[in-house]
Design an enzyme around this catalytic site. Structure first.
Site, short mmCIF file in Angstrom:
data_model
loop_
_atom_site.label_atom_id
_atom_site.label_comp_id
_atom_site.label_asym_id
_atom_site.label_seq_id
_atom_site.Cartn_x
_atom_site.Cartn_y
_atom_site.Cartn_z
N LYS A 1 0.89 -1.18 0.00
CA LYS A 1 0.00 0.00 0.00
C LYS A 1 0.92 1.22 0.00
O LYS A 1 0.84 2.09 0.87
CB LYS A 1 -0.93 -0.06 1.23
CG LYS A 1 -2.02 1.00 1.26
CD LYS A 1 -3.13 0.80 0.24
CE LYS A 1 -4.08 1.97 0.25
NZ LYS A 1 -5.13 1.88 -0.82
N ASP B 1 -7.04 -15.65 3.00
CA ASP B 1 -8.44 -16.04 3.21
C ASP B 1 -9.26 -15.76 1.95
O ASP B 1 -10.09 -16.56 1.54
CB ASP B 1 -9.07 -15.25 4.38
CG ASP B 1 -8.94 -15.98 5.71
OD1 ASP B 1 -7.93 -16.68 5.90
OD2 ASP B 1 -9.86 -15.86 6.55
#
Ligand code: IPM
Ligand code: MG
Length: 369
Positions: A192, A253
């Protein structure tokens, strides 16, 4: 060659799924000459009530002496009564740090056999074979200062710190580049950096390591929010995905959606190699303790069984055995064995034990071929 493994079944569905992985290992000992000494040790909330610690200091010390640790799961309501200090002493995060397993490998496979249960289109998951390399010993999980404290203005103030130093980034980057090179593939590094200085450093270091040491491995940088979208839109574009501790947690996930269920995902966590080339290794299914289904015999054991396959490959150095185990899992799925989490339209549902039976059946068949 003989090997030593410690099994820490842990909480929730952990004991159920690790028992099935150990049954599969028994098969390899009996039929394929794999020599592994298996030792079960207590871990978790129940262990705390029996022995006063989630994990004893003695076992903790042994985790770094054995060839592999197979971990079930941690967490759940039983932990509410475990004091904070005891929780910290035995926490999975402390084990990962203690073992210095900085490189967490989370393979994600698109199973055509599960096309009817996966929410993504069959053509989107077909052929997906990616490896998430998650940094596991640093970042916001461990950075200080951390905690919740009273501010001078009387408010409570929660703080965690995202921090990476150059050498931590270099070592996980090299690990991921080596893997990409071995696979003849390419790498995406996730960050990021449009907002976070720490990830500007991440990107700079990964770029430098790539240019100086791995010019043959194509490298692309991707911002994490875009990456989350791309993983679902077109997962086939990824081969090796390098991410920091927290983004790797979340993206793995998310990628579970490709394999149909979190119950399908294995993981391996490795340290640096010592002078004999040996790495400390922790194998765990990604799914966690799932207290809502614990004790019912319906948990999917494939995450644990595929974690065992990673141990067989990476710690017991028997890639052929790992290969037939992975093939047996696919064949069992193709034959229609389904735990509820991957049931889809299938009428028959296997429990934890039946799913393993199906894998063992296929192992026999492949072994005799
Ligand atoms: C994982 C889990 C753990 C993590 C939890 C149980 C601490 O979500 O292994 O992905 O966040 O690393
Ligand atoms: Mg997670």
């Amino acid at each position: 060659m003989s090997f030593k493994m410690i099994v820490l079944p842990g909480d929730g569905i952990g004991p159920e799924v690790t028992a099935e992985a150990v049954r599969v290992l028994e098969w390899f000992r009996e039929h394929r000459g794999l020599v592994v000494d298996v030792r079960h040790e207590q871990y978790g909330a129940a262990a705390y009530h029996q022995q006063g610690a989630i994990i004893t200091d003695e076992v903790m010390a042994d985790l770094i002496a054995v060839d592999a640790v197979l971990f079930g799961a941690t967490g759940g309501p039983e932990f509410d009564e475990v004091p904070m200090a005891a929780r910290r002493q035995g926490s999975l995060l402390r084990i990962r740090r203690h073992m210095e397993v900085f490189a967490n490998l989370r393979p994600v496979i698109g199973y055509d056999e599960l096309a009817d249960t996966v929410s993504l289109k069959p053509e989107a998951i077909h052929g997906v074979d990616m490896m998430i390399v998650r940094e596991l010993n640093g970042g916001i999980y461990f950075g200080t200062p951390r905690g919740v404290a009273q501010s001078p203005n009387g408010m409570e103030r929660g703080v965690n710190t995202l921090v990476y130093e150059t050498p931590e980034i270099e070592r996980i980057a090299r690990f991921a580049f080596d893997l990409a090179k071995q696979r003849g593939g390419h790498m995406h590094s996730i960050d990021k950096s449009n907002v976070l200085e720490c990830h500007q450093l991440w990107r700079k270091v990964v770029t430098r390591v790539g240019a100086e040491e791995y010019s043959e491995v194509p490298l692309e940088h991707m911002i994490v929010d875009n990456c989350a979208m791309q993983v679902i839109r077109d997962p086939k574009q990824f081969d090796v995905m390098l991410a920091d501790n927290m983004f790797g947690d979340i993206l793995s996930d998310l990628a579970g959606a490709i394999s149909g269920s979190l119950g399908m995902l294995p993981s391996a966590s490795l340290s640096v190699a010592d002078e004999n080339g040996r790495r400390r290794a922790l194998y765990e299914p990604v799914h966690g303790s799932a207290p809502d289904i614990a004790g019912q015999g319906i948990a999917n054991p494939l995450g644990a069984i595929l974690s065992l396959a990673m141990a067989i490959e990476l710690s017991f150095h028997s890639p052929d055995d790992a290969g037939i185990l992975r093939q047996a899992v696919r064949s069992a799925l193709a034959a229609g064995a389904r735990t509820p989490d991957i049931q889809g339209g299938h009428p028959t549902t296997a429990g934890t034990t039946e799913m393993t039976d199906a894998v063992l059946h296929e192992l026999h068949r492949l072994h005799d071929m």
